[in-house]
Design an enzyme around this catalytic site. Structure first.
Site, short mmCIF file in Angstrom:
data_model
loop_
_atom_site.label_atom_id
_atom_site.label_comp_id
_atom_site.label_asym_id
_atom_site.label_seq_id
_atom_site.Cartn_x
_atom_site.Cartn_y
_atom_site.Cartn_z
N PRO A 293 5.47 -58.41 29.10
CA PRO A 293 4.46 -58.59 30.15
C PRO A 293 3.47 -59.71 29.83
O PRO A 293 3.11 -59.91 28.67
CB PRO A 293 3.74 -57.24 30.15
CG PRO A 293 3.87 -56.74 28.75
CD PRO A 293 5.21 -57.23 28.27
N GLY A 294 3.06 -60.42 30.84
CA GLY A 294 2.01 -61.44 30.68
C GLY A 294 0.87 -61.14 31.63
O GLY A 294 -0.16 -60.57 31.27
N ARG A 295 1.10 -61.46 32.91
CA ARG A 295 0.06 -61.31 33.92
C ARG A 295 -0.56 -59.91 33.95
O ARG A 295 -1.78 -59.76 34.03
CB ARG A 295 0.69 -61.59 35.29
CG ARG A 295 -0.30 -61.63 36.44
CD ARG A 295 0.44 -61.63 37.80
NE ARG A 295 1.59 -62.49 37.80
CZ ARG A 295 1.57 -63.78 38.11
NH1 ARG A 295 0.45 -64.35 38.47
NH2 ARG A 295 2.67 -64.51 38.08
N ARG A 331 -3.90 -72.02 40.97
CA ARG A 331 -2.97 -71.03 41.53
C ARG A 331 -2.95 -71.02 43.06
O ARG A 331 -1.91 -70.78 43.66
CB ARG A 331 -3.25 -69.62 40.98
CG ARG A 331 -3.01 -69.51 39.47
CD ARG A 331 -2.75 -68.09 38.98
NE ARG A 331 -1.46 -67.60 39.42
CZ ARG A 331 -1.25 -66.81 40.43
NH1 ARG A 331 -2.28 -66.34 41.12
NH2 ARG A 331 -0.05 -66.45 40.79
N CYS A 361 -10.98 -85.66 43.94
CA CYS A 361 -10.92 -86.53 45.12
C CYS A 361 -9.66 -86.28 45.94
O CYS A 361 -8.87 -87.18 46.17
CB CYS A 361 -11.04 -87.98 44.71
SG CYS A 361 -9.88 -88.46 43.45
N TYR A 390 -2.53 -67.23 33.62
CA TYR A 390 -2.12 -68.47 34.26
C TYR A 390 -3.33 -69.20 34.85
O TYR A 390 -3.29 -69.72 35.97
CB TYR A 390 -1.03 -68.21 35.31
CG TYR A 390 0.15 -67.49 34.71
CD1 TYR A 390 0.95 -68.13 33.77
CD2 TYR A 390 0.43 -66.15 35.01
CE1 TYR A 390 2.01 -67.47 33.16
CE2 TYR A 390 1.49 -65.49 34.41
CZ TYR A 390 2.27 -66.15 33.48
OH TYR A 390 3.31 -65.49 32.88
N1 LLP Z 1 9.15 -63.57 29.85
C1 LLP Z 1 9.66 -64.75 30.28
C2 LLP Z 1 10.95 -65.22 29.73
C3 LLP Z 1 8.96 -65.51 31.22
O1 LLP Z 1 9.46 -66.68 31.64
C4 LLP Z 1 7.71 -65.05 31.73
C5 LLP Z 1 6.96 -65.83 32.72
C6 LLP Z 1 7.22 -63.82 31.24
C7 LLP Z 1 7.97 -63.11 30.30
C8 LLP Z 1 5.92 -63.23 31.69
O2 LLP Z 1 5.90 -62.95 33.06
P1 LLP Z 1 4.65 -62.21 33.75
O3 LLP Z 1 4.64 -60.80 33.25
O4 LLP Z 1 3.39 -62.94 33.35
O5 LLP Z 1 4.91 -62.34 35.19
N2 LLP Z 1 2.44 -69.90 36.51
C9 LLP Z 1 2.90 -68.77 37.30
C10 LLP Z 1 3.63 -67.76 36.45
C11 LLP Z 1 4.85 -68.32 35.71
C12 LLP Z 1 5.56 -67.27 34.87
C13 LLP Z 1 6.69 -67.85 34.10
N3 LLP Z 1 7.37 -66.95 33.23
C14 LLP Z 1 1.72 -68.13 38.02
O6 LLP Z 1 0.59 -68.61 37.92
O7 LLP Z 1 1.91 -67.16 38.74
#
Ligand code: LLP
Length: 437
Positions: A293-295, A331, A361, A390
């Protein structure tokens, strides 16, 4: 799981729903935000340490910490990584830079996974040399690079990213599991890759991985992906050792339209559904279930603090021009994402027709549109909410604007965790190339 739209929902250019939602997700006191603005200025990223803890705990209450690999790309500040890792979880790094950050934050190599994103030979070589808990490969060139650089004296656990051919409902830019995506091996290619890894001294295949996309609010595609991984795992007999772990990636979304995390897709519910499925299919012999998990860990924990420069009418509609723009927080511009924007005290008011613009600009420099922000004036402070994931990591120096500082808050205390960039930072690496006239 929440039926509400989550993650990176696309919004048009007109009024957005939920514009008046204003409860303070990141729980940072207005007095603290005022102090930050007075002492280090705006724009600034401000993170709530307790909300970061809460973000991890939503996962650790449901999944053993060693099976949670926080995805560094979402927010890679060293102090944030250290704080998150203090809960015992691992980290997923997709690049050499992310790997180096993970290590610099104090996390030992065996708790870092090299993620299944496109990697060049230098990255593969550097990470294998430095040591890593698991390296996930997703293209043939990566496997061959790993074979060239693996150390037979110190075998590296290896994973294979599978392209499941599933459209999971993410924003089109963030769908990564569909059949036409650039990531991973087709299921029928996996046995040969597994065999290659098993036969390579210094590599030891252990894991099958997927990542379906980002901003998902439904467990169903994860269940489909798990079924596929179990099918693939079942076909690997005779090609190498049994699969020890299935990594279902990240992707769980956040309901950005809502003011708090209550309606967010629940990691516990996702973990339970997948575990049940695993037990039905694999019984006692079930591999470990892992998540990246990230977000869902850190989005709720951060805001962009910005000061209004001036207000004006734009085509008969009110607009606020702020000192944070899309180069600080892109975003909305990239995905049409909705982030609540409000004053640091109280709620926005009036009709939902105010555009919130950045200073660069370009007329397309927009943080949000259709907001109830009447009565907000020049010099007032605003927060763009749910910007902990992000956010800073996607900021740029467009218009030669130094990237903003980052601040970590704990109750009434706060401290900078990254300085605002200086002019020297802007031209680092350039001045030595200046030619004399
Ligand atoms: N694992 C892999 C292999 C990934 O490519 C990603 C995210 C994650 C885990 C984590 O995913 P999450 O749980 O955060 O959804 N810039 C974009 C998000 C790009 C995510 C790319 N990969 C945004 O602002 O929504």
């Amino acid at each position: 799981m929440s039926g509400r739209e989550a993650g990176t929902r696309e919004a048009g250019n007109g009024a957005e729903p939920g514009a008046a939602a204003a409860s303070h997700a990141a729980g940072i006191a207005p007095e603290v935000l005022e102090e930050v603005a007075a002492e280090i200025g705006t724009p600034a990223y401000v993170y709530d340490g307790r909300a970061l803890d809460a973000g991890v705990r939503r996962w650790t209450e449901a999944v053993p910490p060693e099976d949670i690999l926080y995805s560094v790309k979402a927010n890679s500040n060293l102090s944030v990584l250290r704080r998150l890792a203090s809960h015992g979880i691992g980290l997923e790094a997709g690049t050499w830079g992310e790997y180096a950050r993970a290590r610099r934050s104090g996390v030992p190599s065996d708790r870092v996974t090299l993620g299944g994103v496109p990697k060049d030979e230098t990255t593969v070589r550097s990470v294998l040399k430095a040591g890593v808990g698991l390296a996930v490969f997703q293209a043939e060139g990566e496997v061959e690079a790993a074979a060239r650089h693996a150390d037979p004296g110190r075998p590296t656990p290896a994973g294979v990213r599978v392209l499941p051919g599933i459209r999971a409902g993410a924003h089109p830019s963030l769908e990564t599991g569909a059949a036409d995506a650039k990531f991973g091996f087709a299921p029928d290619e996996v046995p040969a890759v597994w065999r290659r890894l098993a036969e390579t001294p210094g590599l030891e295949p252990t894991t099958l991985a997927v990542h379906l996309g980002s901003g998902l609010d439904d467990a169903a595609p994860y269940v489909t992906a798990l079924d596929l991984l179990l099918d693939v795992a079942g076909e690997l007999g005779g090609h190498g050792p049994a699969v020890r772990a299935l990594d279902v990636g990240g992707g769980l979304g956040v309901d950005y339209e809502a003011g708090d995390a209550e309606g967010d897709p629940d990691p516990g519910e996702l973990a339970r559904r997948l575990r049940r499925r695993m037990e039905e299919r694999a019984g006692e012999e079930a591999p470990r279930l892992r998540f990246e998990p990230g977000r869902s860990v850190c989005a709720r924990a951060g805001v962009v603090l910005t000061r209004v420069q001036y207000g004006r009418e734009r085509g008969g509609r009110p607009a606020l021009v702020c000192d944070a723009g899309y180069s600080d927080f892109p975003r909305h511009v990239l995905y049409g994402a909705h982030h609540d924007i409000g004053p640091i005290r109280g709620e926005g008011r009036g009709p939902a027709d105010v555009a919130v613009l950045g200073p660069t600009c370009e007329s397309g420099d927009v943080l949000g549109v259709g907001r109830s922000l009447h009565g907000v004036e020049a010099d007032d402070l605003l927060v763009v909410r749910d910007a902990g994931a992000y956010g800073f990591v996607m900021a740029s120096n467009y218009n030669s604007r130094p990237r903003p500082p980052e601040v970590l808050v704990d109750g009434d205390d706060w401290r900078p965790i990254r300085d605002r960039e200086s002019l020297d930072d802007l031209w680092r690496g350039e001045t030595k190339h200046l030619l004399d006239d």
